[in-house]
Design an enzyme around this catalytic site. Structure first.
Site, PDB file in Angstrom:
ATOM      1  N   ASN A  75      49.683  -6.205  -9.623  1.00  0.00           N
ATOM      2  CA  ASN A  75      50.770  -5.319  -9.225  1.00  0.00           C
ATOM      3  C   ASN A  75      51.981  -6.103  -8.731  1.00  0.00           C
ATOM      4  O   ASN A  75      51.839  -7.187  -8.173  1.00  0.00           O
ATOM      5  CB  ASN A  75      50.307  -4.359  -8.138  1.00  0.00           C
ATOM      6  CG  ASN A  75      49.160  -3.491  -8.616  1.00  0.00           C
ATOM      7  OD1 ASN A  75      48.951  -3.333  -9.813  1.00  0.00           O
ATOM      8  ND2 ASN A  75      48.425  -2.923  -7.689  1.00  0.00           N
ATOM      9  N   ASP A  77      54.209  -4.328  -6.739  1.00  0.00           N
ATOM     10  CA  ASP A  77      54.749  -3.367  -5.772  1.00  0.00           C
ATOM     11  C   ASP A  77      54.790  -3.853  -4.327  1.00  0.00           C
ATOM     12  O   ASP A  77      55.423  -3.238  -3.472  1.00  0.00           O
ATOM     13  CB  ASP A  77      53.993  -2.037  -5.844  1.00  0.00           C
ATOM     14  CG  ASP A  77      52.493  -2.161  -5.645  1.00  0.00           C
ATOM     15  OD1 ASP A  77      52.047  -3.014  -4.842  1.00  0.00           O
ATOM     16  OD2 ASP A  77      51.758  -1.390  -6.288  1.00  0.00           O
ATOM     17  N   HIS A  92      51.560 -11.261 -11.570  1.00  0.00           N
ATOM     18  CA  HIS A  92      52.750 -10.914 -12.357  1.00  0.00           C
ATOM     19  C   HIS A  92      54.021 -10.982 -11.528  1.00  0.00           C
ATOM     20  O   HIS A  92      55.017 -10.336 -11.856  1.00  0.00           O
ATOM     21  CB  HIS A  92      52.561  -9.544 -12.999  1.00  0.00           C
ATOM     22  CG  HIS A  92      51.422  -9.537 -13.961  1.00  0.00           C
ATOM     23  ND1 HIS A  92      50.505  -8.518 -14.022  1.00  0.00           N
ATOM     24  CD2 HIS A  92      51.023 -10.451 -14.885  1.00  0.00           C
ATOM     25  CE1 HIS A  92      49.602  -8.797 -14.952  1.00  0.00           C
ATOM     26  NE2 HIS A  92      49.892  -9.963 -15.480  1.00  0.00           N
TER      27      HIS A  92
END
Length: 185
Positions: A75, A77, A92
């Protein structure tokens, strides 16, 4: 030791849809798209940042932080860090800051795009390769749609670690699994 590996499924309860649910975003997260359509790419990232800024960590994120579980995440986020987790490897990368948004199409690892090298994959592989038969590889909301997700599971299996998969109701199940594991220690 428990090592967690998280994907988009852990953040769904926080209001962040998976890229499988948002092909309009997923299709724009390619290096070729960013090069050929920089304005549209930046618009896509701004929309993604807006969604993430509205999201709050859910109890799955909080439980991992409370139990001080090291995390490998696909994620971007930042919810693990917002929940208080200190050992997080972002496979990522992350999202650009507001100051970086005007040239986001030129950034690497903010986030890692399809077609870019993923420098943190090596860190993840190293951590999973260090697992033993006494350890647990806790997979939370991570599908098998990416090669790295498959590979990390295979390495954990090869190392003899117990693999526990939580693909549904992570908000309730993560805390339950951690309570059970720490009660048995």
């Amino acid at each position: 030791m428990i090592l967690a590996f998280t994907g988009a499924g852990i953040s769904q309860a926080s209001g962040i849809q998976t890229f499988m649910e948002r092909p309009d975003i997923r299709d724009h997260l390619h290096r070729d798209f960013a090069i050929e359509n920089p304005e549209e790419y930046r618009k896509t990232l701004r929309n993604l940042v807006d969604v993430v800024e509205q999201a709050e960590p859910n109890d799955a994120h909080i439980a991992l932080a409370e139990y001080k579980i090291p995390i490998l995440t696909m994620n971007v986020d930042g919810l693990h860090q917002s929940a208080g987790s200190e050992s997080v490897v972002e496979l990522h990368g992350g999202l650009p800051t507001e100051d970086e948004m005007d040239y986001a199409d030129q950034l690497y690892n903010k986030p890692v795009l399809y077609g870019d090298p993923a420098p943190n994959y090596y860190k993840a592989i190293t951590k999973v390769s260090a697992l033993t038969e006494d350890d647990i590889f806790l997979v939370i909301g991570a599908s098998r749609f990416t090669q790295i997700a498959v590979e990390l599971r295979e390495i954990a299996h090869y190392q003899g670690a117990e693999i526990i998969e939580i693909q549904e109701d992570a908000v309730r199940e993560v805390r339950y699994v951690l309570e059970q594991e720490f009660k048995n220690k």
